[in-house]
Write an enzyme that holds these catalytic residues in place. Structure first.
Site, PDB file in Angstrom:
ATOM      1  N   GLY A 176     104.845 -34.262 -50.481  1.00  0.00           N
ATOM      2  CA  GLY A 176     105.016 -35.370 -49.555  1.00  0.00           C
ATOM      3  C   GLY A 176     105.959 -35.126 -48.387  1.00  0.00           C
ATOM      4  N   GLU A 211      94.128 -31.349 -41.841  1.00  0.00           N
ATOM      5  CA  GLU A 211      93.060 -31.880 -42.689  1.00  0.00           C
ATOM      6  C   GLU A 211      92.609 -33.232 -42.160  1.00  0.00           C
ATOM      7  OE1 GLU A 211      94.834 -32.250 -46.580  1.00  0.00           O
ATOM      8  OE2 GLU A 211      94.265 -30.203 -47.145  1.00  0.00           O
ATOM      9  N   LEU A 214      92.678 -38.958 -45.383  1.00  0.00           N
ATOM     10  CA  LEU A 214      91.948 -39.918 -46.219  1.00  0.00           C
ATOM     11  C   LEU A 214      92.781 -41.191 -46.315  1.00  0.00           C
ATOM     12  CD1 LEU A 214      90.708 -37.503 -49.036  1.00  0.00           C
ATOM     13  CD2 LEU A 214      89.583 -38.092 -46.888  1.00  0.00           C
ATOM     14  N   GLU A 286      95.896 -30.779 -58.178  1.00  0.00           N
ATOM     15  CA  GLU A 286      95.991 -32.137 -57.627  1.00  0.00           C
ATOM     16  C   GLU A 286      94.823 -32.396 -56.694  1.00  0.00           C
ATOM     17  OE1 GLU A 286     100.837 -32.677 -57.153  1.00  0.00           O
ATOM     18  OE2 GLU A 286      99.494 -33.313 -55.545  1.00  0.00           O
ATOM     19  N   ARG A 302     103.715 -25.610 -62.863  1.00  0.00           N
ATOM     20  CA  ARG A 302     104.715 -25.930 -63.883  1.00  0.00           C
ATOM     21  C   ARG A 302     104.142 -26.923 -64.907  1.00  0.00           C
ATOM     22  NH1 ARG A 302     105.397 -29.341 -59.455  1.00  0.00           N
ATOM     23  NH2 ARG A 302     105.208 -31.534 -60.044  1.00  0.00           N
ATOM     24  N   VAL A 305     105.873 -33.825 -65.573  1.00  0.00           N
ATOM     25  CA  VAL A 305     106.464 -34.988 -66.236  1.00  0.00           C
ATOM     26  C   VAL A 305     105.411 -35.707 -67.084  1.00  0.00           C
ATOM     27  CG1 VAL A 305     107.523 -37.259 -65.849  1.00  0.00           C
ATOM     28  CG2 VAL A 305     108.185 -35.325 -64.397  1.00  0.00           C
TER      29      VAL A 305
HETATM   30  C1  MV4 Z   1      96.916 -36.380 -48.029  1.00  0.00           C
HETATM   31  C2  MV4 Z   1      96.711 -37.771 -47.928  1.00  0.00           C
HETATM   32  C3  MV4 Z   1      95.606 -38.207 -47.234  1.00  0.00           C
HETATM   33  N1  MV4 Z   1      94.762 -37.312 -46.655  1.00  0.00           N
HETATM   34  N2  MV4 Z   1      96.046 -35.538 -47.443  1.00  0.00           N
HETATM   35  C4  MV4 Z   1     101.171 -36.591 -50.162  1.00  0.00           C
HETATM   36  C5  MV4 Z   1     101.840 -35.628 -51.064  1.00  0.00           C
HETATM   37  C6  MV4 Z   1     101.120 -34.362 -50.931  1.00  0.00           C
HETATM   38  N3  MV4 Z   1     100.969 -33.813 -52.239  1.00  0.00           N
HETATM   39  C7  MV4 Z   1      99.819 -34.685 -50.297  1.00  0.00           C
HETATM   40  N4  MV4 Z   1      99.889 -36.060 -49.904  1.00  0.00           N
HETATM   41  C8  MV4 Z   1      98.857 -36.685 -49.284  1.00  0.00           C
HETATM   42  N5  MV4 Z   1      97.948 -35.867 -48.697  1.00  0.00           N
HETATM   43  C9  MV4 Z   1      95.015 -36.000 -46.782  1.00  0.00           C
HETATM   44  N6  MV4 Z   1      94.180 -35.138 -46.204  1.00  0.00           N
HETATM   45  C10 MV4 Z   1      97.619 -38.623 -48.555  1.00  0.00           C
HETATM   46  C11 MV4 Z   1      98.701 -38.088 -49.237  1.00  0.00           C
HETATM   47  C12 MV4 Z   1      99.581 -39.022 -49.878  1.00  0.00           C
HETATM   48  C13 MV4 Z   1      99.695 -39.073 -51.271  1.00  0.00           C
HETATM   49  C14 MV4 Z   1      98.977 -38.208 -52.101  1.00  0.00           C
HETATM   50  C15 MV4 Z   1      99.109 -38.250 -53.478  1.00  0.00           C
HETATM   51  C16 MV4 Z   1      99.948 -39.196 -54.055  1.00  0.00           C
HETATM   52  C17 MV4 Z   1     100.663 -40.059 -53.263  1.00  0.00           C
HETATM   53  C18 MV4 Z   1     100.542 -40.014 -51.867  1.00  0.00           C
HETATM   54  C19 MV4 Z   1     101.260 -40.902 -51.083  1.00  0.00           C
HETATM   55  C20 MV4 Z   1     101.159 -40.849 -49.722  1.00  0.00           C
HETATM   56  C21 MV4 Z   1     100.317 -39.905 -49.125  1.00  0.00           C
END
Ligand code: MV4
Length: 462
Positions: A176, A211, A214, A286, A302, A305
């Site tokens: 994030g 990217e 979404l 993920e 890893r 949690v």
């Molecule tokens: C994104 C997304 C929407 N579209 N990628 C946030 C953490 C990182 N692991 C990737 N994240 C996101 N990537 C695209 N192309 C929205 C998030 C995101 C999110 C993803 C998973 C869990 C919580 C989130 C909270 C805000 C944004």
């Protein structure tokens, strides 16, 4: 090594736990089950903590500040050597995904419970990870599998091709940090510059990728486990959409309302990609899930949690298996023998102010943990435990299992009602409210659900 020697008790392998709190206790339990000697490194803040007495030995690795103890690579290596460790388990957080640490463990002649430094480094670079997944036919979010060039016109052309909104992400980021949403062409150049600066400042790596953004996805992940003999298994899926600012609040397995055939196809591809890249250990793929489609975003190298929800529905001891594959043992089951049954829900209990979410450190004056059929509590907390301000505020995990989601939900609700913690503020009551939210009860909320729920609650309290 002779056979007679390998059966003598003094020859038992030793696991050094390079972590603290509930996950340190979870690792100690797995080592006990496996008949291994287990030793801990602790900081000054954790000296005398009850969970340390469950280990065979423990040694101080530095002051309370994590940078000087749990994140101090030379201190951890020295302590592990002093206690004659063969393996080091890093848990989650701290050094668990630090490739330099993995390298230091290898150099010191010990074995990390985790993938090789090389794999860790590769998956730590989100662009390399994405390229590897595209090559392995794991579906990814639309966008190039390479870093962005420095040419503004070329970047604008890539954004046009993907279609707005797009998201800029730091290759060295993840979890994030170092991300920026861009909704129109006029804002792209500046957003790119700012993200570039942050990427350099936070991660020491200026590489950026792009990217499709979404808008309303769910966060669904796949647990994998791979041995050094070419067997890679997927252990089902988890939904972790209930989160606040990238901190998960509730996780569950399986993800509700998703076509099982589709999950199986995705899981199979994840496992196959592990075999292809030579991944050894536990890991998580993920995904974002939106409109019936999965999009890979990151891989975690890893134990996580939320691994207990997967343990509850598979009946497997993932931490014990993770240690065994690190010791070079083959996985004792095939994919056909991985069966998931029922439903599990985990609530993360934090010592925090329920209104401001500010950490609430202090002494736990009273603790009563829930129990009964289908209820598991992972915690190092007891009456008298000191919750330090130096570390994460998560102090317990309540995991409820049921034959179906409704039964898991009702057991989770009863468990939260039963739980008592005094002396520090907690989010127990918040969880109780969330578990009766109609949106959550229906299943399949998006990653934005919690913030919307909070806003609605504020509005109705005003
Ligand atoms: C994104 C997304 C929407 N579209 N990628 C946030 C953490 C990182 N692991 C990737 N994240 C996101 N990537 C695209 N192309 C929205 C998030 C995101 C999110 C993803 C998973 C869990 C919580 C989130 C909270 C805000 C944004």
């Amino acid at each position: 090594m002779t056979d007679s020697k390998s059966t003598s008790p003094s020859d038992r392998q030793t696991v050094f736990v390079a972590n603290r709190g509930e996950i340190a206790l979870r690792i100690i339990r797995a080592c006990r089950r496996l008949g291994l000697r287990v030793v801990c490194g602790f900081s000054e803040a954790d000296r005398g903590a009850a969970y340390l007495a469950c280990a065979d030995d423990a040694i101080c690795i530095g002051p309370a500040a994590a940078a000087k103890s749990y994140l101090n690579i030379p201190a951890v290596i020295r302590a592990a050597q002093l206690l004659e460790a063969d393996l080091i388990h890093p848990g989650y957080g701290f050094l668990s995904e630090n490739a330099d640490f993995a390298e230091a463990v290898e150099k010191a002649g010990m074995t990390l419970v985790g993938p090789s430094a090389e794999i860790m480094r590769r998956m730590g670079d989100k662009v390399e990870a994405k390229a590897a997944m595209i090559a392995a036919d794991v579906p990814c979010v639309p966008g190039p599998d390479s870093v962005l060039p420095n040419d503004p016109e070329a970047i604008a052309a890539i954004a046009e091709q993907i279609g707005y909104p797009v998201i800029l992400k730091a290759a060295g980021g993840g979890g994030g940090r170092g991300m920026r949403i861009v909704r129109e062409a006029a804002k792209l150049a500046e957003a790119f510059m700012l993200t570039r600066q942050e990427a350099q400042r936070f991660f020491g790596n200026p590489d950026i990728y792009m990217e499709k953004f979404l808008e309303k996805p769910r966060h669904v992940e796949i647990q994998i486990l791979a041995d050094a003999h070419g067997t890679a298994l997927w252990l089902g899926d988890r939904d972790c959409s209930m989160q606040r600012r990238h901190q998960k609040l509730i996780e569950e397995a399986p993800a509700p309302g998703i076509d099982r055939g589709l999950i199986e196809e995705i899981g199979t591809r994840c496992a196959r990609s592990c075999a292809e890249i030579g991944y050894v250990g536990a890991g998580t793929f993920e995904f974002l899930y939106e409109d019936g489609q999965f999009y890979f975003i990151e891989m975690n190298t890893r134990i996580q949690v939320e691994h207990p929800v997967t343990e509850m529905v598979t009946g497997l001891d993932i931490v014990a298996l993770q240690i065994d594959v690190a010791r070079g043992r083959p996985l004792p089951l095939s994919q056909e023998q991985v069966r998931t049954e029922g439903h599990a829900i985990e609530c993360r209990i934090n010592a925090e102010d329920p209104e401001s979410f500010a950490p609430s450190p202090g002494r736990v004056s009273k603790m009563h943990a829930p129990g009964g059929p289908g209820v598991r509590v992972d915690t190092h907390i007891a009456s008298g435990t000191e919750v330090s301000a130096s570390y994460d505020s998560m102090i317990a995990k309540i995991i409820a299992f049921g034959v179906d989601r409704d039964e898991a939900l009702s057991r989770a609700r009863a468990a939260l009602e039963e739980m008592q913690i005094e002396g520090v503020k907690t989010n127990i009551a918040l969880h109780s409210q969330l578990l009766v939210d109609t949106g959550f009860a229906e299943g399949g909320v998006s990653i934005h659900h919690f913030e919307h729920w909070l806003e609605k609650r504020e509005a109705s309290n005003a």
